[in-house]
Design a protein around this motif. Sequence first.
Motif, short mmCIF file in Angstrom:
data_model
loop_
_atom_site.label_atom_id
_atom_site.label_comp_id
_atom_site.label_asym_id
_atom_site.label_seq_id
_atom_site.Cartn_x
_atom_site.Cartn_y
_atom_site.Cartn_z
N GLY A 71 0.97 -1.42 -0.03
CA GLY A 71 -0.08 0.09 0.43
C GLY A 71 0.89 1.37 -0.08
N LEU A 72 1.90 0.83 0.12
CA LEU A 72 2.89 3.25 -0.47
C LEU A 72 3.46 2.19 -1.54
N SER A 73 2.56 3.45 -2.59
CA SER A 73 3.15 3.14 -3.78
C SER A 73 4.59 3.96 -4.75
N SER A 82 6.10 8.70 3.29
CA SER A 82 4.31 8.34 4.38
C SER A 82 5.09 8.55 5.52
N LEU A 83 3.99 9.29 6.09
CA LEU A 83 4.44 10.00 7.59
C LEU A 83 3.90 9.04 8.95
#
Length: 98
Positions: A71-73, A82-83
């Motif tokens: 889920g981290l494209s 991301s954070l």
Amino acid sequence: MRTIKTLADVHCLQAAQVFSPSFLSYLEEEFLGLKEAFDFDGLDEAFTLDTYGYMVVLEKGDNLRDLSVVGLSREDGGLLGSLPEFVEKVERNGECWY
């Protein structure tokens, strides 16, 4: 990259001796803590983290800029874009993990 959705996944990693015993123990504790938090009556033998978000262990060589499988494209920068809510350092038996 290793994904952990069920307790059987943790036991599979333990049997394969993929990681150190300390880290495997930590993964099992974390999984059981999540099961306790989400399996409200504690009776679900087939409990899975699919619904809540599963555990992911990154390994050397994983592409941090493209973790689309979890889920981290790539378009968003993967893990680096991301954070995270928080990052925790865990130390046991002379080892440390984040």
